[in-house]
Scaffold this motif. Structure first.
Motif, PDB file in Angstrom:
ATOM      1  N   LYS A 137     -31.016 -15.154  58.728  1.00  0.00           N
ATOM      2  CA  LYS A 137     -29.645 -15.107  58.249  1.00  0.00           C
ATOM      3  C   LYS A 137     -28.863 -16.326  58.756  1.00  0.00           C
ATOM      4  CE  LYS A 137     -25.556 -12.165  57.941  1.00  0.00           C
ATOM      5  NZ  LYS A 137     -24.970 -10.837  58.239  1.00  0.00           N
ATOM      6  N   GLY A 138     -28.157 -16.972  57.838  1.00  0.00           N
ATOM      7  CA  GLY A 138     -27.352 -18.145  58.175  1.00  0.00           C
ATOM      8  C   GLY A 138     -28.089 -19.457  58.099  1.00  0.00           C
ATOM      9  N   ALA A 139     -29.414 -19.420  57.941  1.00  0.00           N
ATOM     10  CA  ALA A 139     -30.189 -20.657  57.843  1.00  0.00           C
ATOM     11  C   ALA A 139     -29.870 -21.374  56.537  1.00  0.00           C
ATOM     12  CB  ALA A 139     -31.678 -20.352  57.926  1.00  0.00           C
ATOM     13  N   LYS A 140     -29.821 -22.689  56.599  1.00  0.00           N
ATOM     14  CA  LYS A 140     -29.533 -23.484  55.414  1.00  0.00           C
ATOM     15  C   LYS A 140     -30.821 -23.738  54.629  1.00  0.00           C
ATOM     16  CE  LYS A 140     -26.566 -26.810  55.758  1.00  0.00           C
ATOM     17  NZ  LYS A 140     -25.930 -28.125  56.072  1.00  0.00           N
ATOM     18  N   VAL A 141     -30.759 -23.519  53.322  1.00  0.00           N
ATOM     19  CA  VAL A 141     -31.900 -23.786  52.448  1.00  0.00           C
ATOM     20  C   VAL A 141     -31.443 -24.686  51.307  1.00  0.00           C
ATOM     21  CG1 VAL A 141     -33.106 -21.651  53.023  1.00  0.00           C
ATOM     22  CG2 VAL A 141     -31.506 -21.668  51.113  1.00  0.00           C
ATOM     23  N   VAL A 142     -32.388 -25.381  50.708  1.00  0.00           N
ATOM     24  CA  VAL A 142     -32.094 -26.352  49.651  1.00  0.00           C
ATOM     25  C   VAL A 142     -32.597 -25.821  48.317  1.00  0.00           C
ATOM     26  CG1 VAL A 142     -32.485 -28.705  48.838  1.00  0.00           C
ATOM     27  CG2 VAL A 142     -32.233 -28.260  51.292  1.00  0.00           C
ATOM     28  N   LEU A 143     -31.740 -25.864  47.305  1.00  0.00           N
ATOM     29  CA  LEU A 143     -32.076 -25.426  45.953  1.00  0.00           C
ATOM     30  C   LEU A 143     -32.036 -26.616  45.000  1.00  0.00           C
ATOM     31  CD1 LEU A 143     -29.685 -22.323  45.753  1.00  0.00           C
ATOM     32  CD2 LEU A 143     -31.941 -22.472  46.850  1.00  0.00           C
ATOM     33  N   ALA A 144     -32.803 -26.531  43.927  1.00  0.00           N
ATOM     34  CA  ALA A 144     -32.780 -27.601  42.936  1.00  0.00           C
ATOM     35  C   ALA A 144     -33.100 -27.034  41.565  1.00  0.00           C
ATOM     36  CB  ALA A 144     -33.779 -28.699  43.299  1.00  0.00           C
ATOM     37  N   LYS A 168     -31.931 -12.944  49.822  1.00  0.00           N
ATOM     38  CA  LYS A 168     -30.604 -13.067  49.212  1.00  0.00           C
ATOM     39  C   LYS A 168     -29.885 -14.292  49.772  1.00  0.00           C
ATOM     40  CE  LYS A 168     -26.275 -10.368  48.848  1.00  0.00           C
ATOM     41  NZ  LYS A 168     -25.658  -9.081  49.275  1.00  0.00           N
ATOM     42  N   LEU A 169     -29.355 -15.124  48.870  1.00  0.00           N
ATOM     43  CA  LEU A 169     -28.650 -16.339  49.257  1.00  0.00           C
ATOM     44  C   LEU A 169     -27.165 -16.236  48.943  1.00  0.00           C
ATOM     45  CD1 LEU A 169     -31.163 -19.071  48.002  1.00  0.00           C
ATOM     46  CD2 LEU A 169     -31.125 -17.841  50.180  1.00  0.00           C
ATOM     47  N   ASP A 170     -26.353 -16.907  49.750  1.00  0.00           N
ATOM     48  CA  ASP A 170     -24.897 -16.877  49.626  1.00  0.00           C
ATOM     49  C   ASP A 170     -24.411 -18.056  48.785  1.00  0.00           C
ATOM     50  OD1 ASP A 170     -22.159 -16.743  49.913  1.00  0.00           O
ATOM     51  OD2 ASP A 170     -22.190 -16.542  52.094  1.00  0.00           O
ATOM     52  N   GLN A 171     -23.796 -17.770  47.635  1.00  0.00           N
ATOM     53  CA  GLN A 171     -23.256 -18.814  46.763  1.00  0.00           C
ATOM     54  C   GLN A 171     -21.733 -18.760  46.695  1.00  0.00           C
ATOM     55  OE1 GLN A 171     -27.194 -19.381  43.916  1.00  0.00           O
ATOM     56  NE2 GLN A 171     -25.234 -18.970  42.927  1.00  0.00           N
ATOM     57  N   THR A 172     -21.101 -18.097  47.650  1.00  0.00           N
ATOM     58  CA  THR A 172     -19.654 -17.903  47.603  1.00  0.00           C
ATOM     59  C   THR A 172     -18.848 -19.133  48.024  1.00  0.00           C
ATOM     60  OG1 THR A 172     -19.630 -16.959  49.846  1.00  0.00           O
ATOM     61  CG2 THR A 172     -19.883 -15.416  48.011  1.00  0.00           C
ATOM     62  N   ASP A 173     -19.521 -20.173  48.495  1.00  0.00           N
ATOM     63  CA  ASP A 173     -18.822 -21.404  48.872  1.00  0.00           C
ATOM     64  C   ASP A 173     -18.682 -22.376  47.703  1.00  0.00           C
ATOM     65  OD1 ASP A 173     -18.304 -20.666  51.462  1.00  0.00           O
ATOM     66  OD2 ASP A 173     -20.110 -21.595  52.280  1.00  0.00           O
ATOM     67  N   GLY A 174     -19.005 -21.907  46.492  1.00  0.00           N
ATOM     68  CA  GLY A 174     -18.804 -22.739  45.307  1.00  0.00           C
ATOM     69  C   GLY A 174     -19.989 -23.576  44.903  1.00  0.00           C
ATOM     70  N   THR A 175     -21.142 -23.299  45.476  1.00  0.00           N
ATOM     71  CA  THR A 175     -22.338 -24.045  45.094  1.00  0.00           C
ATOM     72  C   THR A 175     -23.536 -23.109  45.067  1.00  0.00           C
ATOM     73  OG1 THR A 175     -23.662 -26.026  45.533  1.00  0.00           O
ATOM     74  CG2 THR A 175     -22.961 -24.728  47.443  1.00  0.00           C
ATOM     75  N   GLY A 176     -24.515 -23.435  44.223  1.00  0.00           N
ATOM     76  CA  GLY A 176     -25.704 -22.599  44.130  1.00  0.00           C
ATOM     77  C   GLY A 176     -26.402 -22.746  42.795  1.00  0.00           C
ATOM     78  N   ALA A 177     -27.367 -21.893  42.557  1.00  0.00           N
ATOM     79  CA  ALA A 177     -28.145 -21.923  41.323  1.00  0.00           C
ATOM     80  C   ALA A 177     -27.440 -21.145  40.222  1.00  0.00           C
ATOM     81  CB  ALA A 177     -29.528 -21.334  41.569  1.00  0.00           C
ATOM     82  N   CYS A 178     -27.740 -21.514  38.967  1.00  0.00           N
ATOM     83  CA  CYS A 178     -27.163 -20.805  37.831  1.00  0.00           C
ATOM     84  C   CYS A 178     -28.148 -20.863  36.660  1.00  0.00           C
ATOM     85  CB  CYS A 178     -25.799 -21.396  37.468  1.00  0.00           C
ATOM     86  SG  CYS A 178     -24.710 -20.243  36.583  1.00  0.00           S
ATOM     87  N   VAL A 224     -27.389 -24.021  50.414  1.00  0.00           N
ATOM     88  CA  VAL A 224     -26.671 -22.767  50.627  1.00  0.00           C
ATOM     89  C   VAL A 224     -27.254 -22.103  51.873  1.00  0.00           C
ATOM     90  CG1 VAL A 224     -26.218 -22.455  48.164  1.00  0.00           C
ATOM     91  CG2 VAL A 224     -28.254 -21.419  49.185  1.00  0.00           C
ATOM     92  N   LYS A 225     -26.635 -21.000  52.287  1.00  0.00           N
ATOM     93  CA  LYS A 225     -27.125 -20.273  53.450  1.00  0.00           C
ATOM     94  C   LYS A 225     -27.776 -18.948  53.044  1.00  0.00           C
ATOM     95  CE  LYS A 225     -23.815 -22.227  56.740  1.00  0.00           C
ATOM     96  NZ  LYS A 225     -22.713 -21.926  57.695  1.00  0.00           N
ATOM     97  N   ILE A 226     -28.713 -18.516  53.852  1.00  0.00           N
ATOM     98  CA  ILE A 226     -29.345 -17.222  53.634  1.00  0.00           C
ATOM     99  C   ILE A 226     -28.375 -16.117  54.036  1.00  0.00           C
ATOM    100  CG2 ILE A 226     -31.195 -15.676  54.388  1.00  0.00           C
ATOM    101  CD1 ILE A 226     -32.991 -18.094  54.694  1.00  0.00           C
ATOM    102  N   ALA A 227     -28.115 -15.202  53.097  1.00  0.00           N
ATOM    103  CA  ALA A 227     -27.236 -14.073  53.375  1.00  0.00           C
ATOM    104  C   ALA A 227     -28.015 -12.892  53.953  1.00  0.00           C
ATOM    105  CB  ALA A 227     -26.509 -13.634  52.104  1.00  0.00           C
TER     106      ALA A 227
END
Length: 275
Positions: A157-164, A198-208, A185-188
């Motif tokens: 939890k809280g670890a930073k991961v990279v998405l592309a 589960k990843l946290d995308q509430t900071d305005g960035t993430g996958a879609c 993003v960070k692991i939720a």
């Protein structure tokens, strides 16, 4: 909401019907604006992270996903990215999906058996698949490296991961698909389910949408290690990718992946594995 395959218009309609030689290219363009991944940055040609990321295009349905290059012409992606006609699917190489990009025809697929029965469940959906493509791998590309069992503990939890991925840049307007972007993003919740994180995308960035099937990495000493596959949104009633996302753990499916990788290779070289 699911991080659905994204419909793209403009690629020549004959794509699914024409033979795809390794050096073939289309004259048609996929009409897109902007880039992909919400709140991310553009991945330039030659960037280290690009060398194992590909676009997955379903010419029959006109839909876009993302995938990770593995050894022996295999691509790791999401089960929901596999169309009804796998022979109409292509792997695109490059930072932009257009008619000039190199592409390879998909000839074999393997979908997790869990997907058929669990795709509508809230947890452990089995949203993972392998594809095999024809032809060679373009210069500058090489298979992704999986995160080791020893380093799985880093997925906390809280670890930073990279998405592309090649998906949209705006979850409200749906604009911006077709170019490769990345973000962090960070692991939720690392124990969201037995096979998902589960990843946290509430900071305005993430996958879609359009990033489905794409990679999730953890960076160790400057190197990206693959651990996850983009699956779906979580707690996202607006369907705008602004809340959380669920990633299928490729590590949790390693036994299945190894078995299917061997099966696809055998089926292509010898239809009867007993001989």
């Amino acid at each position: 909401m699911k991080l659905n395959k994204l419909v793209l218009a403009g690629l020549v309609s004959s794509l699914a019907l024409t033979a795809c030689s390794p050096q073939a290219s289309n004259q048609g363009e996929i009409q897109t604006t902007g880039e992909g991944i919400i709140g991310g940055s553009v991945v330039a040609a030659g960037d280290k992270i690009q060398e194992s990321i590909v676009a997955v295009y379903d010419a029959a349905e006109g839909q876009l996903c993302t995938g990770s290059l593995l050894p022996n012409n295999l691509v790791l992606t999401a089960a929901h990215c596999i169309g009804h006609d796998s022979e109409a699917m292509y792997v695109f190489f490059g930072t932009e999906v257009n008619g000039k990009a190199q592409r390879r025809r998909v000839d074999k697929v393997a979908i997790s058996s869990l997907w058929e029965t669990r795709q509508y469940e809230d947890f452990d959906t089995g949203d993972i698949a392998l594809m095999h493509f024809q032809g060679d791998v373009p210069a500058g590309y090489k298979p992704a490296t999986f995160l080791s069992e020893t380093n799985k503990k880093l997925l906390k939890k809280g670890a930073k991961v990279v998405l592309a991925g090649y998906g949209i840049t705006d979850g409200v307007t749906g604009d911006g698909a077709g170019k490769l972007r990345m973000t962090s993003v960070k692991i939720a919740d690392p124990k969201f389910s037995v096979t998902e994180i589960k990843l946290d995308q509430t900071d305005g960035t993430g996958a879609c949408h359009g990033d489905s099937g794409g990679p999730a990495y953890i960076e160790i000493k400057g190197k990206f290690y693959l651990w996850g596959v983009t699956s779906r949104g979580v707690e996202d009633s607006a369907n705008d990718c602004s809340q959380f996302s669920a990633y299928t753990s490729a590590l949790a499916h390693k036994v299945w992946l190894n078995r299917m990788a061997n099966k696809l290779s055998v089926s292509l070289t010898n239809p009867d594995p007993t001989k």
